[in-house]
Design an enzyme around this catalytic site. Structure first.
Site, PDB file in Angstrom:
ATOM      1  N   THR A 177       7.952 -10.317  18.566  1.00 44.43           N
ATOM      2  CA  THR A 177       8.940  -9.317  18.056  1.00 44.43           C
ATOM      3  C   THR A 177       8.198  -7.930  17.850  1.00 44.43           C
ATOM      4  O   THR A 177       7.992  -7.349  16.906  1.00 44.43           O
ATOM      5  CB  THR A 177       9.379  -9.632  16.693  1.00 44.43           C
ATOM      6  OG1 THR A 177       8.278  -9.913  15.704  1.00 44.43           O
ATOM      7  CG2 THR A 177      10.164 -11.053  16.705  1.00 44.43           C
ATOM      8  N   THR A 205       0.719  -1.135  -0.042  1.00 46.22           N
ATOM      9  CA  THR A 205       0.181   0.072  -0.016  1.00 46.22           C
ATOM     10  C   THR A 205       0.730   1.453  -0.104  1.00 46.22           C
ATOM     11  O   THR A 205       0.294   2.418   0.177  1.00 46.22           O
ATOM     12  CB  THR A 205      -1.015   0.062   1.240  1.00 46.22           C
ATOM     13  OG1 THR A 205      -0.276  -0.220   2.355  1.00 46.22           O
ATOM     14  CG2 THR A 205      -2.014  -1.087   1.288  1.00 46.22           C
ATOM     15  N   VAL A 238      19.124   3.648   7.961  1.00 44.82           N
ATOM     16  CA  VAL A 238      19.214   3.740   6.317  1.00 44.82           C
ATOM     17  C   VAL A 238      18.039   4.819   5.992  1.00 44.82           C
ATOM     18  O   VAL A 238      16.983   4.708   6.631  1.00 44.82           O
ATOM     19  CB  VAL A 238      18.742   2.378   5.585  1.00 44.82           C
ATOM     20  CG1 VAL A 238      19.123   2.316   4.355  1.00 44.82           C
ATOM     21  CG2 VAL A 238      19.757   1.182   6.141  1.00 44.82           C
ATOM     22  N   ASP A 239      18.521   5.790   5.158  1.00 41.31           N
ATOM     23  CA  ASP A 239      17.674   6.945   4.950  1.00 41.31           C
ATOM     24  C   ASP A 239      16.762   6.324   3.549  1.00 41.31           C
ATOM     25  O   ASP A 239      17.224   6.791   2.635  1.00 41.31           O
ATOM     26  CB  ASP A 239      18.293   8.013   4.460  1.00 41.31           C
ATOM     27  CG  ASP A 239      17.545   9.271   4.117  1.00 41.31           C
ATOM     28  OD1 ASP A 239      16.517   9.366   4.556  1.00 41.31           O
ATOM     29  OD2 ASP A 239      18.297  10.015   3.440  1.00 41.31           O
ATOM     30  N   GLU A 251       5.013  -0.722  20.259  1.00 43.19           N
ATOM     31  CA  GLU A 251       3.928  -1.910  20.253  1.00 43.19           C
ATOM     32  C   GLU A 251       4.317  -2.440  21.718  1.00 43.19           C
ATOM     33  O   GLU A 251       3.290  -2.980  22.447  1.00 43.19           O
ATOM     34  CB  GLU A 251       4.271  -2.662  19.234  1.00 43.19           C
ATOM     35  CG  GLU A 251       3.611  -2.256  17.886  1.00 43.19           C
ATOM     36  CD  GLU A 251       4.308  -3.033  16.972  1.00 43.19           C
ATOM     37  OE1 GLU A 251       3.763  -2.997  15.476  1.00 43.19           O
ATOM     38  OE2 GLU A 251       5.419  -3.793  16.953  1.00 43.19           O
ATOM     39  N   ASP A 253       8.767  -8.260   8.388  1.00 44.85           N
ATOM     40  CA  ASP A 253       8.304  -9.431   7.902  1.00 44.85           C
ATOM     41  C   ASP A 253       9.333 -10.612   7.869  1.00 44.85           C
ATOM     42  O   ASP A 253       9.612 -11.717   8.324  1.00 44.85           O
ATOM     43  CB  ASP A 253       7.157  -9.690   6.744  1.00 44.85           C
ATOM     44  CG  ASP A 253       6.005  -8.729   6.800  1.00 44.85           C
ATOM     45  OD1 ASP A 253       5.587  -8.722   8.051  1.00 44.85           O
ATOM     46  OD2 ASP A 253       5.690  -7.959   5.900  1.00 44.85           O
TER      47      ASP A 253
END
Length: 306
Positions: free
Chosen positions: A142, A45, A217-218, A147, A226
């Site tokens: 994880t 998405t 990382v940009d 979360e 996943d």
């Protein structure tokens, strides 16, 4: 000995997310993977457009009934990721409970995908389902920092807070907890993020706790969470009593895949141009050798100080 995983995640025709991110790497490492696709989309998405279908709780149950009727519902692992429907998640819980009766040694690896950076991107009514039903069944959890805070009701501002939160999560059920990313300062500087892990030692209240500094990382990648959960499943299977080694190999796979993806995306986009979502799809097949035998590039450290 054959090792079989039931993976209930999303599916995309083009690209890598959900089951597309998990299945190939697990198969490369010798696992049999049975996939139930919670959604089937044309692509993830993050693109300008996407089309597809969503699997309902009833349809999920029908698929599982077929597996059960043929008496092939014996699994060593179950892996779940993104879900945004309470009835679907409830059906997943019912299936896990039944599979654990079939095989009491089944290991449930749960990525409790709910949000990040202080914002939920699933309906809030999913939180109590995760807290009361899903997490107590999980063997390996994880979450990211947000979360983990949602699940425990505690904020993480210090390493001590993180230890407390992981211990609270252990008390909810999981023997192994990995905070895949936190906002804690890295000893290597602000170009690194900190991941933390905790694994209960059999028959004791003691847990092995580890810390890993991972380079930022940009770019915005999809499907990396996943892949992380799938690789952690694989490497904890190989190193069941050594969370540090399992996390080092998992993080190293991530590093190699992301580095290869970034190099390809920048080359295709051209100098000074930001790569598109299509160009940033994970270079999974091209990383097969690194998935099978990752050169460890980021070492974890034990936490003797806490």
């Amino acid at each position: 000995m054959e090792c079989r995983v039931l993976s209930v995640q999303s599916h995309v025709v083009r690209g890598y997310v959900g089951n597309k991110s998990a299945t190939f790497p697990l198969q490369v490492l010798g696992f049999e993977v049975d996939s139930i696709n919670s959604v089937q989309f044309s692509n993830h998405t993050g693109y300008a457009h996407w089309k597809g279908q969503v699997l309902t709780a009833e349809e999920l149950n029908v698929l599982y009934e077929g597996i059960k009727l043929n008496k092939v519902n014996h699994y060593d692992y179950i892996l779940t990721g993104y879900s945004r429907d309470t009835s679907f998640l409830g059906t997943v819980v019912d299936i896990i409970q039944e599979l654990k009766k079939v095989n009491p040694n089944l290991v449930y690896v749960c990525d409790p995908v709910m949000g990040d950076h202080g914002a939920m991107y699933v309906p809030e009514k999913l939180l109590p389902v995760y807290k009361d039903k899903v997490v107590p069944l999980a063997n390996l959890l994880t979450p990211n920092q947000f979360e983990a805070e949602l699940l425990t009701g505690r904020k993480i501002n210090t390493e001590e807070d993180a230890v407390e939160v992981m211990d609270l999560l252990h008390k909810m059920g999981p023997e192994t907890v990995v905070l895949t990313s936190t906002d804690l300062p890295s000893k290597l500087g602000d170009q690194f993020l900190v991941a933390l892990g905790s694994q209960k030692i059999d028959g004791t209240k003691i847990s092995q706790k580890i810390c890993m500094d991972i380079p930022k990382v940009d770019a915005v990648f999809v499907g990396t969470g996943d892949l992380f959960a799938a690789m952690l499943l694989a490497w904890t299977h190989q190193h069941p009593k050594d969370l540090k080694t399992a996390c080092e190999k998992t993080v190293s796979v991530m590093h190699h895949v992301i580095k290869r993806t970034m190099a390809y995306a920048n080359e295709i986009a051209g100098p000074g141009k930001r790569p598109s979502p299509a160009q940033l799809e994970l270079r999974m097949v091209q990383s097969k050798a690194d998935i099978e035998n990752p050169a460890v590039v980021w070492a974890g450290t034990d936490w003797p100080q806490i």
